[in-house]
Scaffold this motif. Structure first.
Motif, mmCIF file in Angstrom:
data_model
loop_
_atom_site.group_PDB
_atom_site.id
_atom_site.type_symbol
_atom_site.label_atom_id
_atom_site.label_comp_id
_atom_site.label_asym_id
_atom_site.label_seq_id
_atom_site.Cartn_x
_atom_site.Cartn_y
_atom_site.Cartn_z
ATOM 1 N N PRO A 41 -9.166 -1.015 33.696
ATOM 2 C CA PRO A 41 -8.771 -0.245 32.400
ATOM 3 C C PRO A 41 -7.573 -0.552 31.653
ATOM 4 O O PRO A 41 -6.502 -1.235 32.466
ATOM 5 C CB PRO A 41 -8.536 1.132 32.969
ATOM 6 C CG PRO A 41 -9.416 1.061 34.352
ATOM 7 C CD PRO A 41 -9.273 -0.265 34.682
ATOM 8 N N LYS A 42 -7.416 -0.412 30.492
ATOM 9 C CA LYS A 42 -6.291 -0.515 29.514
ATOM 10 C C LYS A 42 -5.195 -0.185 30.255
ATOM 11 O O LYS A 42 -5.024 1.212 30.753
ATOM 12 C CB LYS A 42 -6.373 -0.270 28.238
ATOM 13 C CG LYS A 42 -5.301 -0.541 27.403
ATOM 14 C CD LYS A 42 -5.516 -0.208 25.784
ATOM 15 C CE LYS A 42 -4.465 -0.688 24.837
ATOM 16 N NZ LYS A 42 -4.755 -0.024 23.549
ATOM 17 N N GLY A 43 -3.859 -0.811 30.569
ATOM 18 C CA GLY A 43 -2.615 -0.387 30.854
ATOM 19 C C GLY A 43 -2.631 -0.351 32.465
ATOM 20 O O GLY A 43 -1.559 -0.208 32.955
ATOM 21 N N VAL A 44 -3.413 -0.919 33.138
ATOM 22 C CA VAL A 44 -3.693 -0.989 34.615
ATOM 23 C C VAL A 44 -3.498 -2.263 35.055
ATOM 24 O O VAL A 44 -4.284 -3.423 34.399
ATOM 25 C CB VAL A 44 -5.110 -0.739 35.297
ATOM 26 C CG1 VAL A 44 -4.946 -0.845 36.610
ATOM 27 C CG2 VAL A 44 -5.145 0.833 34.968
ATOM 28 N N GLU A 45 -2.466 -2.980 35.833
ATOM 29 C CA GLU A 45 -2.235 -4.374 36.014
ATOM 30 C C GLU A 45 -2.286 -4.658 37.545
ATOM 31 O O GLU A 45 -1.674 -3.761 38.213
ATOM 32 C CB GLU A 45 -0.613 -4.707 35.472
ATOM 33 C CG GLU A 45 -0.539 -4.545 34.121
ATOM 34 C CD GLU A 45 -1.435 -5.706 33.383
ATOM 35 O OE1 GLU A 45 -1.788 -6.708 34.060
ATOM 36 O OE2 GLU A 45 -1.508 -5.504 32.347
ATOM 37 N N PRO A 46 -2.924 -5.616 38.028
ATOM 38 C CA PRO A 46 -3.111 -5.707 39.514
ATOM 39 C C PRO A 46 -1.734 -6.219 39.902
ATOM 40 O O PRO A 46 -1.180 -7.191 39.339
ATOM 41 C CB PRO A 46 -4.257 -6.776 39.683
ATOM 42 C CG PRO A 46 -4.365 -7.464 38.390
ATOM 43 C CD PRO A 46 -3.783 -6.475 37.446
ATOM 44 N N GLU A 47 -1.515 -6.054 41.108
ATOM 45 C CA GLU A 47 -0.192 -6.511 41.888
ATOM 46 C C GLU A 47 -0.757 -7.588 43.026
ATOM 47 O O GLU A 47 -0.889 -6.848 44.075
ATOM 48 C CB GLU A 47 0.545 -5.330 42.411
ATOM 49 C CG GLU A 47 1.745 -5.918 43.109
ATOM 50 C CD GLU A 47 2.516 -6.688 42.376
ATOM 51 O OE1 GLU A 47 2.503 -8.044 42.526
ATOM 52 O OE2 GLU A 47 3.462 -6.172 41.656
#
Length: 231
Positions: A41-47
């Motif tokens: 989803p927009k705004g979610v960044e994987p770490e």
């Protein structure tokens, strides 16, 4: 946020090697840097510096094999979870690659490990089917061969496939001995332990995991044994 690769279960009575599944899991890991951001989803960044690997049944063997370097990946794994892992049908008939050495703390990997087993997994459903998680190649031996830090919980009154959803195909679930209790409680218990472990291993928030270790009775199902080794 941490990222987890979960490998599909595979019933232990299938007498084949694991090379294709290990290679496929490695490809999934290598897809993550470029592929995962496009589906989040927009705004979610994987770490991806906090990448966990998990697998159930033979998928547990796959996960451990990948973590031990039986396939190359671009990324580094930071935590490993085995859900009732199975490495074959017996001590003399391990899946390839044969990762169990029957020596304590022999697994060559430097990351926190969680092993969750089932108390009924090594029992037969009936005279027609062998145990789905046989002794000597199941969760107990996997935990024994882990190096610290490692954690071990057994859902005493449940079976190998009780982790699956209620709508799992009956031709699969009928081959393994199952528990008589509420399977939903068991699944919530397993999920809660996994989250507590990942929060401790990757998020440096160990309060929930320590609470379960200190008093396993807080879990919705009976956990026995409960063990851990930190050094």
């Amino acid at each position: 946020m941490y990222t987890e690769i979960t490998l599909q279960f595979s019933i232990s009575i299938i007498p084949s090697g694991d090379a294709e599944d290990i290679a496929a899991a490695a490809k999934v890991a290598d897809w993550l840097p470029d592929g995962l951001p496009s589906v989040l989803p927009k705004g979610v960044e994987p770490e991806l510096s906090k990448l966990a690997l998990a697998g159930h049944s033979r998928g547990g063997h796959t996960a451990f094999s990948l973590a031990m370097g039986h396939a190359k990946t671009q990324l580094t794994f930071s935590a490993l979870i085995g859900l009732d892992p199975v490495a074959g049908t017996g001590k003399s008939s391990q899946l390839q690659p044969k990762i169990l050495t029957y020596e304590p703390s022999s697994f060559d990997m430097a990351m926190p490990v969680l092993v969750i087993g089932t108390g009924l997994g090594e029992e037969k459903k009936n005279i027609f089917f062998p145990p789905c998680a046989p002794k000597d190649v199941n969760h107990a031996e996997f935990y024994r061969e882990c190096r610290p830090p490692c954690y071990y919980f057994v859902t005493k009154d449940y079976g190998h496939l009780d982790m699956l959803d209620d709508d799992a195909p009956k031709f699969i679930t009928c081959v393994c001995k199952d528990g008589n209790g509420c399977k939903g409680k068991m699944r919530r218990c397993v999920a809660g332990i996994m989250v507590a472990f990942l929060n401790a291993a990757l998020g440096e928030k160990d309060g929930d995991l320590e609470a379960i270790l200190r008093d396993p009775a807080v879990a919705p199902t009976t956990l026995d044994p409960v063990e851990h080794r930190l050094a």
